[in-house]
Design an enzyme around this catalytic site. Sequence first.
Site, PDB file in Angstrom:
ATOM      1  N   ASP A 170       0.738  -1.110  -0.064  1.00  7.06           N
ATOM      2  CA  ASP A 170       0.036   0.106   0.021  1.00  7.06           C
ATOM      3  C   ASP A 170       1.026   1.278   0.152  1.00  7.06           C
ATOM      4  O   ASP A 170       1.419   1.700   1.007  1.00  7.06           O
ATOM      5  CB  ASP A 170      -0.862  -0.197   1.265  1.00  7.06           C
ATOM      6  CG  ASP A 170      -2.134   0.904   1.174  1.00  7.06           C
ATOM      7  OD1 ASP A 170      -2.991   0.748   0.731  1.00  7.06           O
ATOM      8  OD2 ASP A 170      -1.816   2.186   1.578  1.00  7.06           O
ATOM      9  N   GLU A 211       1.893   5.081  -0.205  1.00  4.58           N
ATOM     10  CA  GLU A 211       1.478   6.665   0.361  1.00  4.58           C
ATOM     11  C   GLU A 211       2.296   7.562  -0.587  1.00  4.58           C
ATOM     12  O   GLU A 211       3.645   7.021  -1.043  1.00  4.58           O
ATOM     13  CB  GLU A 211       1.710   6.847   1.620  1.00  4.58           C
ATOM     14  CG  GLU A 211       0.925   6.069   2.456  1.00  4.58           C
ATOM     15  CD  GLU A 211      -0.549   6.112   2.303  1.00  4.58           C
ATOM     16  OE1 GLU A 211      -1.139   7.190   1.638  1.00  4.58           O
ATOM     17  OE2 GLU A 211      -1.288   5.077   2.693  1.00  4.58           O
ATOM     18  N   ASP A 229      -2.408   1.379  -6.977  1.00  2.00           N
ATOM     19  CA  ASP A 229      -0.875   1.495  -6.715  1.00  2.00           C
ATOM     20  C   ASP A 229      -0.200   0.849  -7.822  1.00  2.00           C
ATOM     21  O   ASP A 229       1.064   1.193  -8.125  1.00  2.00           O
ATOM     22  CB  ASP A 229      -0.719   0.310  -5.418  1.00  2.00           C
ATOM     23  CG  ASP A 229      -1.551   0.872  -4.162  1.00  2.00           C
ATOM     24  OD1 ASP A 229      -0.891   1.459  -3.308  1.00  2.00           O
ATOM     25  OD2 ASP A 229      -2.839   0.746  -4.034  1.00  2.00           O
ATOM     26  N   HIS A 280      -4.583   5.797   6.044  1.00  4.72           N
ATOM     27  CA  HIS A 280      -3.579   6.336   5.181  1.00  4.72           C
ATOM     28  C   HIS A 280      -2.244   6.278   5.582  1.00  4.72           C
ATOM     29  O   HIS A 280      -1.317   7.149   5.179  1.00  4.72           O
ATOM     30  CB  HIS A 280      -3.879   7.798   4.895  1.00  4.72           C
ATOM     31  CG  HIS A 280      -5.236   7.995   4.008  1.00  4.72           C
ATOM     32  ND1 HIS A 280      -5.794   7.396   2.927  1.00  4.72           N
ATOM     33  CD2 HIS A 280      -6.382   8.534   4.520  1.00  4.72           C
ATOM     34  CE1 HIS A 280      -7.170   7.623   2.806  1.00  4.72           C
ATOM     35  NE2 HIS A 280      -7.610   8.290   3.470  1.00  4.72           N
ATOM     36  N   ASP A 321      -2.144   0.499   6.845  1.00  9.39           N
ATOM     37  CA  ASP A 321      -3.163  -0.049   5.825  1.00  9.39           C
ATOM     38  C   ASP A 321      -2.858  -1.517   5.340  1.00  9.39           C
ATOM     39  O   ASP A 321      -3.785  -2.286   5.126  1.00  9.39           O
ATOM     40  CB  ASP A 321      -3.166   0.848   4.520  1.00  9.39           C
ATOM     41  CG  ASP A 321      -3.882   2.249   4.816  1.00  9.39           C
ATOM     42  OD1 ASP A 321      -4.456   2.041   5.768  1.00  9.39           O
ATOM     43  OD2 ASP A 321      -3.784   3.166   3.906  1.00  9.39           O
TER      44      ASP A 321
END
Length: 259
Positions: A72, A74, A171, A229, A234
Amino acid sequence: MLAPLQTGAARFSSYLLSRARKVLGSHLFSPCGVPEFCSISTRKLAAHGFGASMAAMVSFPPQRYHYFLVLDFEATCDKPQIHPQEIIEFPILKLNGRTMEIESTFHMYVQPVVHPQLTPFCTELTGIIQAMVDGQPSLQQVLERVDEWMAKEGLLDPNVKSIFVTCGDWDLKVMLPGQCQYLGLPVADYFKQWINLKKAYSFAMGCWPKNGLLDMNKGLSLQHIGRPHSGIDDCKNIANIMKTLAYRGFIFKQTSKPF
């Protein structure tokens, strides 16, 4: 001597499974969708000297993959959105496909180069502050370290089946290939197939999780782990949701289409 050893190991595994079936009796084939049943089964096996791994072997249906790689990202962001976005957190959890337990973690922060200064909106959303990305490796360097980690974990062995799992297609369909194209970097083949957890959840539960992880946790009566987030948090939520769905008998399959 290798073949006799392997034969002996297979016989021993069969013997253990046979013993486990005798311990659980008719309950072995009760619906694993009921968490209470799985907990009772585990305790019953433990009382007869079986470890957690054996309990998992009889509680989970066999999956198609040896390992699930939960990822995941960011990325840099603002309102209105900045372009190009750049990955600033790169976490991966290696999830054992037999036990659905986390075996290894890769986690690095990444130095953005096009927009090196994080916006207040980005920090508020992700919890990532400027000091966490300043002086960190570039995306190219992080991708090299991912490859080293994959090799160390045995994930590049052609006999080991693994697949990435993400919450959505963004992603690996948009973010990573888009940034790699911008920087002139190749995308490793193992990033080109994945499982979209939202699709898997909708197949298993019959409804689309409009609000992503929050809806999936709510639908499965799970507590949310950490802060929304945060990439690594996550990933932990994704892993927890996968384990719960596996307990309910769900078999995970690739959802992405070939590039």
